[in-house]
Write a protein that holds these residues in place. Structure first.
Motif, mmCIF file in Angstrom:
data_model
loop_
_atom_site.group_PDB
_atom_site.id
_atom_site.type_symbol
_atom_site.label_atom_id
_atom_site.label_comp_id
_atom_site.label_asym_id
_atom_site.label_seq_id
_atom_site.Cartn_x
_atom_site.Cartn_y
_atom_site.Cartn_z
ATOM 1 N N GLY A 59 0.808 -1.213 0.000
ATOM 2 C CA GLY A 59 0.000 0.000 0.000
ATOM 3 C C GLY A 59 0.841 1.262 0.000
ATOM 4 O O GLY A 59 2.047 1.236 0.270
ATOM 5 N N VAL A 60 0.205 2.382 -0.328
ATOM 6 C CA VAL A 60 0.936 3.645 -0.434
ATOM 7 C C VAL A 60 1.505 4.089 0.913
ATOM 8 O O VAL A 60 2.610 4.632 0.982
ATOM 9 N N ASP A 61 0.768 3.863 2.004
ATOM 10 C CA ASP A 61 1.297 4.234 3.312
ATOM 11 C C ASP A 61 2.488 3.362 3.691
ATOM 12 O O ASP A 61 3.434 3.831 4.328
ATOM 13 N N VAL A 62 2.441 2.097 3.318
ATOM 14 C CA VAL A 62 3.551 1.187 3.605
ATOM 15 C C VAL A 62 4.805 1.646 2.851
ATOM 16 O O VAL A 62 5.905 1.706 3.409
ATOM 17 N N GLU A 63 4.627 2.010 1.567
ATOM 18 C CA GLU A 63 5.775 2.472 0.786
ATOM 19 C C GLU A 63 6.313 3.799 1.322
ATOM 20 O O GLU A 63 7.531 4.016 1.368
ATOM 21 N N LEU A 64 5.407 4.679 1.734
ATOM 22 C CA LEU A 64 5.852 5.939 2.342
ATOM 23 C C LEU A 64 6.620 5.652 3.631
ATOM 24 O O LEU A 64 7.672 6.256 3.887
ATOM 25 N N ALA A 65 6.106 4.737 4.448
ATOM 26 C CA ALA A 65 6.773 4.405 5.708
ATOM 27 C C ALA A 65 8.173 3.847 5.462
ATOM 28 O O ALA A 65 9.109 4.143 6.212
ATOM 29 N N HIS A 66 8.330 3.047 4.405
ATOM 30 C CA HIS A 66 9.657 2.535 4.047
ATOM 31 C C HIS A 66 10.602 3.695 3.730
ATOM 32 O O HIS A 66 11.764 3.707 4.170
ATOM 33 N N LYS A 67 10.105 4.667 2.973
ATOM 34 C CA LYS A 67 10.938 5.810 2.602
ATOM 35 C C LYS A 67 11.315 6.650 3.828
ATOM 36 O O LYS A 67 12.438 7.139 3.950
ATOM 37 N N LEU A 68 10.369 6.801 4.748
ATOM 38 C CA LEU A 68 10.650 7.557 5.969
ATOM 39 C C LEU A 68 11.704 6.843 6.816
ATOM 40 O O LEU A 68 12.639 7.469 7.334
ATOM 41 N N ALA A 69 11.539 5.527 6.953
ATOM 42 C CA ALA A 69 12.504 4.757 7.736
ATOM 43 C C ALA A 69 13.890 4.808 7.090
ATOM 44 O O ALA A 69 14.900 5.042 7.773
ATOM 45 N N GLU A 70 13.937 4.622 5.771
ATOM 46 C CA GLU A 70 15.224 4.657 5.061
ATOM 47 C C GLU A 70 15.890 6.023 5.202
ATOM 48 O O GLU A 70 17.115 6.119 5.322
ATOM 49 N N ILE A 272 7.653 15.214 -0.961
ATOM 50 C CA ILE A 272 6.486 15.934 -1.466
ATOM 51 C C ILE A 272 6.895 16.951 -2.523
ATOM 52 O O ILE A 272 6.354 16.967 -3.637
ATOM 53 N N LEU A 273 7.870 17.785 -2.207
ATOM 54 C CA LEU A 273 8.233 18.895 -3.095
ATOM 55 C C LEU A 273 8.924 18.427 -4.376
ATOM 56 O O LEU A 273 8.807 19.085 -5.415
ATOM 57 N N ASP A 274 9.626 17.293 -4.319
ATOM 58 C CA ASP A 274 10.310 16.778 -5.510
ATOM 59 C C ASP A 274 9.429 15.856 -6.353
ATOM 60 O O ASP A 274 9.874 15.328 -7.371
ATOM 61 N N GLY A 275 8.189 15.635 -5.910
ATOM 62 C CA GLY A 275 7.245 14.843 -6.694
ATOM 63 C C GLY A 275 7.334 13.346 -6.493
ATOM 64 O O GLY A 275 6.623 12.591 -7.165
ATOM 65 N N GLU A 276 8.175 12.870 -5.556
ATOM 66 C CA GLU A 276 8.316 11.430 -5.346
ATOM 67 C C GLU A 276 7.025 10.812 -4.799
ATOM 68 O O GLU A 276 6.646 9.703 -5.178
ATOM 69 N N LEU A 277 6.358 11.536 -3.917
ATOM 70 C CA LEU A 277 5.128 11.004 -3.333
ATOM 71 C C LEU A 277 4.017 10.938 -4.379
ATOM 72 O O LEU A 277 3.235 9.982 -4.418
ATOM 73 N N GLU A 278 3.969 11.932 -5.261
ATOM 74 C CA GLU A 278 2.981 11.909 -6.339
ATOM 75 C C GLU A 278 3.211 10.702 -7.253
ATOM 76 O O GLU A 278 2.258 10.033 -7.674
ATOM 77 N N LEU A 280 4.540 7.884 -6.411
ATOM 78 C CA LEU A 280 4.130 6.701 -5.654
ATOM 79 C C LEU A 280 2.623 6.487 -5.782
ATOM 80 O O LEU A 280 2.161 5.376 -6.040
ATOM 81 N N TYR A 281 1.861 7.555 -5.612
ATOM 82 C CA TYR A 281 0.399 7.450 -5.716
ATOM 83 C C TYR A 281 -0.016 7.067 -7.137
ATOM 84 O O TYR A 281 -0.931 6.260 -7.334
ATOM 85 N N THR A 282 0.642 7.637 -8.117
ATOM 86 C CA THR A 282 0.308 7.344 -9.516
ATOM 87 C C THR A 282 0.504 5.866 -9.816
ATOM 88 O O THR A 282 -0.292 5.261 -10.553
ATOM 89 N N ARG A 283 1.546 5.264 -9.271
ATOM 90 C CA ARG A 283 1.799 3.843 -9.504
ATOM 91 C C ARG A 283 0.650 2.974 -9.000
ATOM 92 O O ARG A 283 0.438 1.864 -9.495
ATOM 93 N N HIS A 284 -0.071 3.468 -8.018
ATOM 94 C CA HIS A 284 -1.205 2.722 -7.467
ATOM 95 C C HIS A 284 -2.539 3.135 -8.108
ATOM 96 O O HIS A 284 -3.603 2.722 -7.647
ATOM 97 N N GLY A 285 -2.464 3.959 -9.157
ATOM 98 C CA GLY A 285 -3.688 4.386 -9.829
ATOM 99 C C GLY A 285 -4.443 5.467 -9.087
ATOM 100 O O GLY A 285 -5.658 5.639 -9.287
ATOM 101 N N LEU A 286 -3.750 6.239 -8.250
ATOM 102 C CA LEU A 286 -4.410 7.230 -7.415
ATOM 103 C C LEU A 286 -4.046 8.647 -7.822
ATOM 104 O O LEU A 286 -2.951 8.905 -8.328
ATOM 105 N N THR A 287 -4.965 9.558 -7.575
ATOM 106 C CA THR A 287 -4.704 10.983 -7.737
ATOM 107 C C THR A 287 -4.018 11.489 -6.470
ATOM 108 O O THR A 287 -4.506 11.243 -5.362
#
Length: 304
Positions: A59-70, A272-278, A280-287
């Motif tokens: 999920g998107v939160d799981v992938e975000l959490a991985h990035k935060l931990a890393e 957020i500012l570099d577009g990485e989170l966007e 991530l969401y796009t890969r999951h079919g999300l706006t």
């Protein structure tokens, strides 16, 4: 020792034991870094945000959490949250006190918490701040309510008033459930069909039991992405008299762990500012929609 003293001694011992059991140690920032692990609380069975696939967190939160931990040089440990009656209960169970069934389990941080000043400073009937032991920070996404419909059965959805004539599926006890059952003096109630989950309401639309469904935009978009059916469309309608239709989501830590919050914000902001989170969401079919804090930043940049 007489009977009265024995009873008092036993009572005192029990009180001390309960008091000790009620104290859960919140890990300090240095202890978290030394452990090499970031413990993140996320809701289980909540696609597309956080869920398990073949035993692995997704999920998107799981992938975000991985990035935060890393970003902190840590590995991720997911603590699955089963929703309690209220979000206040969830924060108590996983951020500052611990659940009575798992009193020794606390997360370092919890995701998908409303970034909302009114909620953060909400008070109980005694005037006490309910979540005074919690710091809410780091907005990372804006969420909103969304309907989808099958164009083979509805030409368009200019207003939710159309569901006076077409059945719509919703998750039981959800905001869309209460809203559609009460708006327009209850005229949509007879056509509002309730299902145990959003995915089952969506499946009912696919099977023709209902003509539309309504849930959070991320949930609806993910299900549309999975379905790959060109006849299923997002509605472009507003929701009169609904109250809060749009809200920002962020994170929460124990109030004693602001250092962790500052460190996580330093990792989050470039994503957020570099577009990485966007992406991530796009890969999951999300706006992906920027939370208000960053929309203000973009407006200031554009103005200059």
């Amino acid at each position: 020792m007489n009977a009265a003293r024995l009873v008092f001694a036993l009572w005192l011992t029990l009180c001390c034991a309960l008091a000790q059991a009620d104290v859960v140690k919140v890990r300090a920032f240095d202890d978290i870094i030394e452990s090499g692990v970031l413990k993140v609380a996320m809701y289980e069975n909540f696609p597309p945000y956080s869920y398990q696939h073949e035993g692995e967190p997704r999920g998107v939160d799981v992938e975000l959490a991985h990035k935060l931990a890393e970003g902190l040089g840590l590995t991720l440990q997911v603590l699955w949250v089963t929703p309690d009656e209220t979000l206040d209960d969830d924060l108590r169970n996983f951020i500052w006190k611990g659940h009575y069934l798992r009193p020794d389990v606390l997360a370092d941080v919890m995701l998908r918490v409303p970034y909302d000043r009114e909620f953060a400073y909400k008070r109980n009937e005694l005037g006490e701040v309910i979540n005074e032991l919690v710091v809410m920070f780091g907005p990372y996404q804006r969420e909103r309510w969304q309907a989808a419909y099958d164009e083979r059965r509805i030409d368009e959805v200019p207003s939710v008033a159309i569901f006076q004539y077409h059945p719509i599926g919703v998750e039981v006890d959800s905001v869309p459930s209460f809203y559609l059952s009460s708006v327009f003096e209850g005229r949509l109630a007879k056509n509002t069909h309730h299902y145990p989950s959003v995915s089952q309401a969506f499946a009912a639309m696919q099977q023709g039991e209902v003509d539309a469904t309504m849930a959070m935009r991320g949930e609806v978009e993910w299900l549309l992405h999975q379905a790959s059916d060109d006849h299923l469309k997002l509605a472009e309608n507003a929701y009169p008299n609904m109250g809060k239709q749009v809200w920002d989501l962020g994170m929460a830590v124990h109030e004693s762990n602001r250092q962790l919050a500052y460190a996580l914000e330093e990792v989050l902001e470039p994503l957020i500012l570099d577009g990485e989170l966007e992406k991530l969401y796009t890969r999951h079919g999300l706006t992906y929609e920027l939370p208000g804090l960053y929309q203000d930043v973009e407006s200031d940049v554009a103005g200059n």
